[in-house]
Design a protein around this motif. Structure first.
Motif, mmCIF file in Angstrom:
data_model
loop_
_atom_site.group_PDB
_atom_site.id
_atom_site.type_symbol
_atom_site.label_atom_id
_atom_site.label_comp_id
_atom_site.label_asym_id
_atom_site.label_seq_id
_atom_site.Cartn_x
_atom_site.Cartn_y
_atom_site.Cartn_z
ATOM 1 N N VAL A 1 -12.598 -3.622 -71.583
ATOM 2 C CA VAL A 1 -11.811 -3.570 -72.820
ATOM 3 C C VAL A 1 -12.700 -3.896 -74.011
ATOM 4 N N ALA A 2 -13.560 -4.901 -73.852
ATOM 5 C CA ALA A 2 -14.471 -5.277 -74.933
ATOM 6 C C ALA A 2 -15.676 -4.341 -75.032
ATOM 7 N N ASN A 3 -15.915 -3.567 -73.978
ATOM 8 C CA ASN A 3 -17.053 -2.643 -73.934
ATOM 9 C C ASN A 3 -16.557 -1.271 -73.483
ATOM 10 N N PRO A 4 -15.732 -0.609 -74.312
ATOM 11 C CA PRO A 4 -15.028 0.605 -73.871
ATOM 12 C C PRO A 4 -15.897 1.837 -73.655
ATOM 13 N N MET B 1 -12.957 -10.027 -79.476
ATOM 14 C CA MET B 1 -13.243 -8.794 -78.751
ATOM 15 C C MET B 1 -13.576 -7.639 -79.696
ATOM 16 N N PHE B 2 -12.923 -7.617 -80.884
ATOM 17 C CA PHE B 2 -13.116 -6.505 -81.809
ATOM 18 C C PHE B 2 -13.945 -6.881 -83.033
ATOM 19 N N ALA B 3 -14.612 -8.018 -82.977
ATOM 20 C CA ALA B 3 -15.427 -8.452 -84.114
ATOM 21 C C ALA B 3 -16.485 -7.402 -84.444
ATOM 22 N N GLY B 4 -16.531 -6.999 -85.712
ATOM 23 C CA GLY B 4 -17.541 -6.057 -86.164
ATOM 24 C C GLY B 4 -17.274 -4.606 -85.849
ATOM 25 N N THR B 5 -16.131 -4.281 -85.202
ATOM 26 C CA THR B 5 -15.853 -2.888 -84.833
ATOM 27 C C THR B 5 -15.089 -2.139 -85.913
ATOM 28 N N GLY B 6 -14.386 -2.859 -86.768
ATOM 29 C CA GLY B 6 -13.541 -2.211 -87.754
ATOM 30 C C GLY B 6 -12.097 -2.049 -87.319
ATOM 31 N N VAL B 7 -11.787 -2.392 -86.065
ATOM 32 C CA VAL B 7 -10.402 -2.328 -85.594
ATOM 33 C C VAL B 7 -9.608 -3.458 -86.248
ATOM 34 N N GLU B 8 -8.481 -3.122 -86.872
ATOM 35 C CA GLU B 8 -7.620 -4.107 -87.516
ATOM 36 C C GLU B 8 -6.421 -4.405 -86.624
ATOM 37 N N LEU B 9 -6.222 -5.674 -86.301
ATOM 38 C CA LEU B 9 -5.088 -6.074 -85.473
ATOM 39 C C LEU B 9 -3.885 -6.369 -86.359
ATOM 40 N N ARG B 10 -2.767 -5.748 -86.024
ATOM 41 C CA ARG B 10 -1.503 -5.999 -86.731
ATOM 42 C C ARG B 10 -0.555 -6.673 -85.741
ATOM 43 N N LEU B 11 -0.256 -7.955 -85.986
ATOM 44 C CA LEU B 11 0.599 -8.699 -85.076
ATOM 45 C C LEU B 11 2.067 -8.379 -85.337
ATOM 46 N N GLY B 12 2.783 -8.048 -84.289
ATOM 47 C CA GLY B 12 4.204 -7.746 -84.399
ATOM 48 C C GLY B 12 4.652 -6.868 -83.255
ATOM 49 N N ARG B 13 5.956 -6.717 -83.147
ATOM 50 C CA ARG B 13 6.532 -5.862 -82.107
ATOM 51 C C ARG B 13 6.941 -4.528 -82.701
ATOM 52 N N THR C 1 -8.486 -0.527 -75.044
ATOM 53 C CA THR C 1 -9.651 0.295 -74.714
ATOM 54 C C THR C 1 -9.749 1.501 -75.643
ATOM 55 N N ALA C 2 -8.621 2.173 -75.873
ATOM 56 C CA ALA C 2 -8.622 3.356 -76.732
ATOM 57 C C ALA C 2 -9.035 2.997 -78.153
ATOM 58 N N ALA C 3 -8.519 1.891 -78.693
ATOM 59 C CA ALA C 3 -8.864 1.484 -80.054
ATOM 60 C C ALA C 3 -10.353 1.187 -80.178
ATOM 61 N N GLY C 4 -10.870 0.420 -79.235
ATOM 62 C CA GLY C 4 -12.287 0.075 -79.278
ATOM 63 C C GLY C 4 -13.196 1.274 -79.087
ATOM 64 N N ARG C 5 -12.805 2.190 -78.236
ATOM 65 C CA ARG C 5 -13.619 3.389 -77.983
ATOM 66 C C ARG C 5 -13.637 4.296 -79.210
ATOM 67 N N LEU C 6 -12.475 4.448 -79.855
ATOM 68 C CA LEU C 6 -12.420 5.249 -81.082
ATOM 69 C C LEU C 6 -13.312 4.645 -82.171
ATOM 70 N N ALA C 7 -13.294 3.330 -82.285
ATOM 71 C CA ALA C 7 -14.102 2.669 -83.311
ATOM 72 C C ALA C 7 -15.587 2.899 -83.092
ATOM 73 N N ARG C 8 -15.966 3.122 -81.858
ATOM 74 C CA ARG C 8 -17.369 3.361 -81.550
ATOM 75 C C ARG C 8 -17.738 4.841 -81.600
ATOM 76 N N ARG C 9 -16.737 5.701 -81.700
ATOM 77 C CA ARG C 9 -16.985 7.145 -81.758
ATOM 78 C C ARG C 9 -16.993 7.680 -83.201
ATOM 79 N N LEU C 10 -16.287 6.985 -84.113
ATOM 80 C CA LEU C 10 -16.073 7.509 -85.463
ATOM 81 C C LEU C 10 -16.555 6.516 -86.520
ATOM 82 N N ARG C 11 -16.870 7.041 -87.684
ATOM 83 C CA ARG C 11 -17.362 6.204 -88.784
ATOM 84 C C ARG C 11 -16.200 5.497 -89.479
#
Length: 399
Positions: free
Chosen positions: A373-376, A69-81, A21-31
């Motif tokens: 989550v998809a609509n933060p 869920m994050f298509a077109g938002t600019g959020v980059e997913l990094r897989l790993g622990r 939610t935080a990642a998606g909301r930030l992507a919608r708040r900032l350029r």
């Protein structure tokens, strides 16, 4: 001409309800040209943690891939622990399929959440099953599927998770002998109406409740309690949650529970470039009581952190989102439910919704949580603001 700036690097670790939610909301708040947002998670799909008891009994859950869920938002997913954090060097060590590497950040959002809490009871780690995450729920699903009719299954823990697990299992597998062990009375935190309904559902589903009983050891085929041994071909342990231990291994200030101490904007009290949200944060709520670990508590902290980060980076007014409780939504199988209305600080009031309508209510809440989550920003239009040059790479001044 506007001054060219380097991208401010935001790293969010953990993609549960709060981190995603935080990642998606930030992507919608900032350029996007001003900020890079990297979301680190061990899995490529969003896990609906509130449905793990359903997964454990064999019910299929809808896949929710992050790339959709994050298509077109600019959020980059990094897989790993996440296997290490150096808050002084501002790096996160991520271990994935290609080994370990360090990820640098300017702002870190810590959302690693929590896992099951064995309470230090002997034999729990070796012999009990947990449903705090998908891996545990899947292991339990396989074990339950192999049980013969009449096998005893014991749920340890009389809270929300234990009650939901016991009723879901008893409804799905009426051929099993399901029992629940509660340290206090069954549903003693509920209103009288809520407690009566819970007891009625337990009776209908033929679940045996061992009240005012404490488990002192777990074995392969039984649990030892203060009232004697109880047979258990499978033991399901649901006695609360413990936060991820990695925060305590850093120089971050943490409380006795290992949660990160934060201010009203979810900013670390010791490291202003770190924000903690959800189960990972020690947050004071109404009545000066710590918020309990839950989706209901966590999502507002994600909103607050994302909006505060955006405000500080853009020089805007800091927002205030107050977290409070309205109800406790409890599924009792697929046909029954219980909605216990509560005060702002989570104490039961003399009002509760029960039966099929309550089950529908709970299902809508679960679907709404995943939709959120998809609509933060809750579907509301937003304007992506520009980051000021002096705040982009060096962090933001205290505010």
């Amino acid at each position: 001409m506007r001054q060219t700036i380097q991208q401010h690097r935001v790293v969010v670790i953990g993609a549960g309800y709060t981190g995603a939610t935080a990642a998606g909301r930030l992507a919608r708040r900032l350029r996007g040209e001003d900020v890079s947002i990297t979301l680190v998670n061990a899995e490529a799909d969003f896990v609906e943690r509130v449905r793990m008891h359903q997964l454990a009994v064999g019910q299929p859950l809808r896949p929710r891939p992050f790339d959709e869920m994050f298509a077109g938002t600019g959020v980059e997913l990094r897989l790993g622990r996440v296997t290490g954090i150096d808050v002084d060097r501002r790096t996160v060590t991520v271990t994935g399929a290609d080994g370990a590497s360090d990820l640098e950040y300017d702002t870190l959002v810590y959302a690693l959440g929590s896992a099951w809490n064995t309470q230090g009871v002997p034999g729990t780690t070796e012999h009990a099953h947990e449903i705090a995450g998908r891996d545990g729920a899947l292991r339990l699903r396989d074990r339950l599927a192999a049980l013969a009719p009449g096998s005893p299954v014991t749920v340890v823990g009389g809270g929300l998770t234990g009650v939901e697990a016991a009723t879901e299992l008893a409804e799905t597998r009426p051929d099993l002998d399901v029992s629940l062990i509660a340290r206090a009375g069954l549903g003693d935190w509920l209103s009288p109406k809520g407690a009566r309904h819970l007891q009625k559902v337990f009776s209908t589903l033929r679940i045996t409740a061992h009240e005012h009983t404490t488990v002192t050891a777990v074995h392969a085929n039984r649990v030892t309690t203060t009232e004697g041994d109880i047979p258990a071909a499978v033991t399901i342990w649901t006695t609360g949650f413990a936060v991820h231990p990695i925060a305590r291994a850093t120089t971050l200030e943490t409380g006795d529970t290992g949660q990160i101490t934060v201010d009203a904007t979810m900013r670390s009290l010791s490291h202003p470039d770190v924000y903690a949200i959800g189960d990972a944060a020690l947050v004071t709520g109404p009545g000066d009581k710590p918020l309990r670990m839950s989706c209901a508590s966590g999502v507002p902290t994600a909103w607050q952190a994302a909006d505060a980060i955006a405000a500080r980076l853009t020089g805007s007014k800091l927002p205030t989102i107050s977290a409070r409780y309205f109800n406790q939504c409890i599924s009792l199988g697929r046909k029954e439910g219980l909605i216990q209305y509560v005060t702002a600080d989570d104490r039961a009031v003399n009002a509760a919704l029960t039966g099929r309508l309550a089950a529908l209510y709970k299902e809508l809440v679960c679907k709404g949580a995943a939709w959120g989550v998809a609509n933060p920003t809750i579907g509301l239009p937003v304007r992506r603001r520009r980051v000021t040059a002096e705040r982009a790479r060096v962090g933001v001044p205290a505010a």
